[in-house]
Design an enzyme around this catalytic site. Structure first.
Site, short mmCIF file in Angstrom:
data_model
loop_
_atom_site.label_atom_id
_atom_site.label_comp_id
_atom_site.label_asym_id
_atom_site.label_seq_id
_atom_site.Cartn_x
_atom_site.Cartn_y
_atom_site.Cartn_z
N GLY A 8 0.71 -1.19 0.13
CA GLY A 8 -0.03 -0.08 0.07
C GLY A 8 0.97 1.26 0.03
N THR A 10 1.40 3.35 -2.46
CA THR A 10 0.71 4.23 -3.01
C THR A 10 -0.25 5.19 -2.23
OG1 THR A 10 -0.74 2.89 -4.10
CG2 THR A 10 1.15 3.45 -5.29
N GLN A 12 -2.07 7.00 1.17
CA GLN A 12 -1.79 8.27 1.81
C GLN A 12 -0.73 7.84 2.89
OE1 GLN A 12 -4.28 11.30 4.58
NE2 GLN A 12 -3.91 9.26 5.65
N ASP A 58 -0.33 -8.12 -5.32
CA ASP A 58 -1.57 -7.64 -4.93
C ASP A 58 -2.10 -8.68 -3.78
OD1 ASP A 58 -4.53 -6.67 -6.83
OD2 ASP A 58 -4.61 -7.86 -4.96
N LEU A 59 -2.78 -7.92 -2.75
CA LEU A 59 -3.04 -8.66 -1.67
C LEU A 59 -4.02 -9.99 -1.73
CD1 LEU A 59 -1.24 -7.25 0.40
CD2 LEU A 59 -3.19 -6.39 1.86
N THR A 127 -7.55 -0.52 12.91
CA THR A 127 -8.39 0.56 12.79
C THR A 127 -9.45 0.91 14.01
OG1 THR A 127 -10.25 1.57 11.42
CG2 THR A 127 -10.08 -0.79 11.21
N GLU A 129 -12.48 1.63 13.50
CA GLU A 129 -13.57 1.00 13.17
C GLU A 129 -14.05 -0.17 13.77
OE1 GLU A 129 -16.12 2.41 10.52
OE2 GLU A 129 -15.12 3.77 11.15
N TYR A 151 -16.05 -3.57 5.90
CA TYR A 151 -14.74 -3.05 6.22
C TYR A 151 -14.69 -3.48 7.44
CZ TYR A 151 -11.04 0.06 7.20
OH TYR A 151 -9.62 0.80 7.56
N LYS A 155 -11.46 -5.91 8.84
CA LYS A 155 -10.27 -5.67 9.63
C LYS A 155 -10.40 -6.28 10.84
CE LYS A 155 -7.95 -2.26 7.31
NZ LYS A 155 -6.49 -2.30 7.11
P1 NAP Z 1 -5.15 4.33 1.09
O1 NAP Z 1 -4.79 5.98 0.80
O2 NAP Z 1 -6.68 4.24 0.51
O3 NAP Z 1 -4.39 3.53 0.45
C1 NAP Z 1 -4.54 2.20 0.45
C2 NAP Z 1 -3.30 1.40 -0.43
O4 NAP Z 1 -3.73 0.14 -0.28
C3 NAP Z 1 -3.06 1.74 -1.81
O5 NAP Z 1 -1.76 2.02 -1.99
C4 NAP Z 1 -3.75 0.86 -2.50
O6 NAP Z 1 -3.18 0.76 -3.93
C5 NAP Z 1 -3.49 -0.37 -1.69
N1 NAP Z 1 -4.39 -1.49 -2.09
C6 NAP Z 1 -5.81 -1.52 -2.23
N2 NAP Z 1 -6.24 -2.82 -2.49
C7 NAP Z 1 -4.92 -3.67 -2.82
C8 NAP Z 1 -4.61 -4.99 -3.10
N3 NAP Z 1 -5.53 -5.79 -3.47
N4 NAP Z 1 -3.58 -5.26 -3.07
C9 NAP Z 1 -2.32 -4.45 -2.98
N5 NAP Z 1 -2.61 -3.01 -2.58
C10 NAP Z 1 -3.92 -2.85 -2.51
O7 NAP Z 1 -5.30 4.22 2.65
P2 NAP Z 1 -4.43 4.75 3.98
O8 NAP Z 1 -5.22 5.94 4.38
O9 NAP Z 1 -3.23 5.04 3.46
O10 NAP Z 1 -4.64 3.84 5.05
C11 NAP Z 1 -3.62 2.79 4.95
C12 NAP Z 1 -4.06 1.48 5.78
O11 NAP Z 1 -4.55 1.87 7.15
C13 NAP Z 1 -5.38 1.10 5.17
O12 NAP Z 1 -5.17 -0.44 5.63
C14 NAP Z 1 -6.31 1.34 6.19
O13 NAP Z 1 -7.45 0.53 6.20
C15 NAP Z 1 -5.97 1.66 7.53
N6 NAP Z 1 -6.23 2.69 8.26
C16 NAP Z 1 -6.59 4.06 7.57
C17 NAP Z 1 -6.84 5.07 8.76
C18 NAP Z 1 -6.80 6.45 8.04
O14 NAP Z 1 -7.55 7.21 8.80
N7 NAP Z 1 -6.15 6.83 7.16
C19 NAP Z 1 -7.16 4.61 10.06
C20 NAP Z 1 -6.95 3.14 10.35
C21 NAP Z 1 -6.54 2.48 9.44
P3 NAP Z 1 -3.80 1.54 -5.00
O15 NAP Z 1 -3.06 2.93 -5.14
O16 NAP Z 1 -3.32 0.81 -6.34
O17 NAP Z 1 -5.31 1.86 -5.32
N1 GDD Z 2 -16.79 10.01 2.99
C1 GDD Z 2 -17.74 10.64 3.56
N2 GDD Z 2 -18.50 11.27 2.68
N3 GDD Z 2 -18.10 10.55 4.79
C2 GDD Z 2 -18.94 11.48 5.23
C3 GDD Z 2 -19.70 12.34 4.41
C4 GDD Z 2 -19.24 12.22 2.98
O1 GDD Z 2 -19.90 13.14 2.12
N4 GDD Z 2 -20.59 13.11 5.02
C5 GDD Z 2 -20.49 12.80 6.28
N5 GDD Z 2 -19.58 11.51 6.46
C6 GDD Z 2 -19.25 10.87 7.60
C7 GDD Z 2 -19.30 9.56 7.44
O2 GDD Z 2 -20.55 8.87 7.59
C8 GDD Z 2 -18.50 9.02 8.54
O3 GDD Z 2 -19.21 8.88 9.74
C9 GDD Z 2 -17.31 10.21 8.70
O4 GDD Z 2 -18.02 11.38 8.13
C10 GDD Z 2 -16.05 9.89 8.39
O5 GDD Z 2 -16.03 9.22 7.03
P1 GDD Z 2 -14.64 8.95 6.15
O6 GDD Z 2 -14.03 10.13 5.88
O7 GDD Z 2 -15.20 8.27 5.07
O8 GDD Z 2 -13.96 8.06 7.18
P2 GDD Z 2 -14.16 6.83 8.06
O9 GDD Z 2 -14.05 7.25 9.30
O10 GDD Z 2 -15.24 6.31 7.67
O11 GDD Z 2 -13.15 5.87 7.71
C11 GDD Z 2 -11.73 6.35 7.58
O12 GDD Z 2 -11.01 6.18 9.03
C12 GDD Z 2 -10.88 4.67 9.42
C13 GDD Z 2 -10.43 4.76 10.91
O13 GDD Z 2 -11.55 5.07 11.91
C14 GDD Z 2 -10.78 5.58 6.71
O14 GDD Z 2 -9.58 5.72 6.53
C15 GDD Z 2 -10.94 3.80 7.12
O15 GDD Z 2 -9.93 3.39 6.27
C16 GDD Z 2 -9.97 3.91 8.57
O16 GDD Z 2 -9.96 2.57 9.02
#
Ligand code: NAP
Ligand code: GDD
Length: 363
Positions: A8, A10, A12, A58-59, A127, A129, A151, A155
């Site tokens: 992953g 590529t 964030q 790929d995962l 996460t 979540e 999701y 996880k």
């Molecule tokens: P992101 O920007 O959506 O990045 C996800 C990465 O996973 C991308 O590089 C994507 O590749 C790759 N990927 C998706 N499907 C794949 C597959 N089948 N095989 C190999 N690679 C694959 O997510 P992020 O925000 O950086 O989050 C990183 C990790 O932390 C994720 O596991 C997410 O669930 C977890 N997480 C995120 C948050 C948050 O708030 N950001 C919080 C808690 C946990 P492509 O570019 O090719 O799509």
């Molecule tokens: N995406 C999105 N778009 N969310 C919205 C919107 C909208 O237009 N309006 C309100 N929301 C609310 C969603 O219903 C959710 O309650 C909250 O905003 C956050 O949504 P997201 O930004 O999509 O993030 P997330 O909390 O569902 O998930 C992210 O955080 C998780 C950690 O708690 C992702 O990064 C997950 O990968 C990560 O695990």
């Protein structure tokens, strides 16, 4: 020199983590997926670095994972790859389960098959979540899980299989239970980035309105660059353990909107309730934000608030010393203001060019 493998890369977090590890002298390997358009924007600046290497994997494909693990022989694996969008997981539940649940198992088994179980440390991107329909606030490592989306259920499997391999095989594998973390590199369909981009576009006359879902949803939002440091700290810990990483502060989507629009010089007033709520520009009376049920989820997690005490005590990671909520919103808005300004300048150059070509001023 240590060797790290980031799945992953590529994404964030992957891009920030790669930078962090390179700065700390690591040899960094990352997995990418083949796509019809090349989407490596977040890591383009790292390509060509002598310690930076990319591999296709790929995962969902065990063989590709075994190949890359056996080739790289990493000291540390950061499994960040996932279908990471909660709303999308309702539309693609099976794919989400395959990548976010079974994908974790594939990584663990690849490490065992390659004979690295005793030497390779593994970080699993878990996460907040998992807490889902929350059973207590704030949430810490002992709070019961109640996943509330496909999701989160996927996880949760990842979390338990990591714990199982730790106990069954003595592997150094850990889950970071990370609360939401955002940045100027955040995907554009996550709520924070959607808001900062819209604020920038509205301020520069490129968008009329922003449509959102649940404005009352509460999140504990931190800065992604601060959080990748924790991923590394978790793997440097003496023992393999799981950690909650959060700021310990909670804000609503509505508050995020207020701050983001204020940064571009627009003061908002919210009126109405639920689906009828609107965000109005105080100065002009124009409705800039409306609620659209399209962004409601079949089940929504509405009350995430992390307690990072354990990380502070054991890893020395203190959110009070890191990017604040207001700083986070401002840095995201500023980046999007610049991005939109560059896009507008590009459009102007193209418009001028067409005009000059038509008038024969340039040939
Ligand atoms: P992101 O920007 O959506 O990045 C996800 C990465 O996973 C991308 O590089 C994507 O590749 C790759 N990927 C998706 N499907 C794949 C597959 N089948 N095989 C190999 N690679 C694959 O997510 P992020 O925000 O950086 O989050 C990183 C990790 O932390 C994720 O596991 C997410 O669930 C977890 N997480 C995120 C948050 C948050 O708030 N950001 C919080 C808690 C946990 P492509 O570019 O090719 O799509
Ligand atoms: N995406 C999105 N778009 N969310 C919205 C919107 C909208 O237009 N309006 C309100 N929301 C609310 C969603 O219903 C959710 O309650 C909250 O905003 C956050 O949504 P997201 O930004 O999509 O993030 P997330 O909390 O569902 O998930 C992210 O955080 C998780 C950690 O708690 C992702 O990064 C997950 O990968 C990560 O695990």
């Amino acid at each position: 020199m240590k060797t790290a493998l980031i799945t992953g890369i590529t994404g964030q977090d992957g891009s920030f983590l790669a930078e962090f590890l390179l700065e700390n002298g690591y040899e960094v390997h990352g997995t990418i997926r083949r796509s019809s358009v090349d989407f490596r924007e977040r890591i383009a600046h790292l390509e060509g670095h002598p310690s930076f290497h990319l591999h296709y994997a790929d995962l969902g494909d065990s063989m590709s994972i075994i190949q890359v693990v056996s080739k790289v022989l990493p000291d540390e694996i950061y499994n960040l790859a996932a279908q990471s969008h909660v709303q999308v997981s309702f539309d693609s539940p099976e794919f989400t389960a395959d990548v976010d649940a079974t994908g974790v198992l594939r990584i663990l088994e690849a490490v065992r098959l390659c004979g690295l179980a005793r030497t390779c440390r593994i970080y699993q991107a878990s996460t907040s979540e998992l807490y889902g329909k929350v059973e207590e606030v704030p949430q810490n490592e002992k709070t019961p899980f109640h996943p509330y989306s496909p999701y989160a259920v996927a996880k949760l499997y990842g979390y338990w299989i990591v714990k199982e391999y730790r106990e069954a095989y003595g592997m150094f594998c850990c889950s970071g239970i990370l609360f939401n973390h955002e940045s100027e590199r955040r995907g554009e369909t996550f709520v924070t980035r959607k808001i900062t981009l819209a604020a920038a576009r509205i301020a520069q006359g490129k968008q009329e309105k922003l449509y959102l879902g649940n404005l009352s949803s509460l999140r504990d939002w931190g800065y992604a660059k601060d959080y990748v440091e924790c991923m590394w700290l978790i793997l440097q810990n003496e023992k393999p353990e799981d950690f909650v990483i959060a700021t310990g502060e909670q804000h609503s989507v509505r508050e995020f909107c207020e701050l983001a629009f204020r940064r571009v010089g627009i003061e908002l007033r919210f009126e109405g309730k639920d689906a009828d709520e609107k965000g109005i520009d105080v100065k002009t009376g124009k409705v800039l934000i409306e609620v659209s049920p399209d962004f409601y989820r079949p089940t929504d997690v509405v009350n995430l608030w992390g307690d990072p005490t354990k990380a502070k005590r054991q890893l020395g990671w203190d959110p009070a010393q890191k990017t604040s909520f207001k700083q986070l919103v401002n840095l995201m808005v500023d980046a999007d203001m610049a991005k939109v300004a560059v896009e507008r300048a590009g459009e102007q150059v193209r418009t001028n060019l067409v005009e000059y070509l038509e008038k024969g001023i340039v040939k």
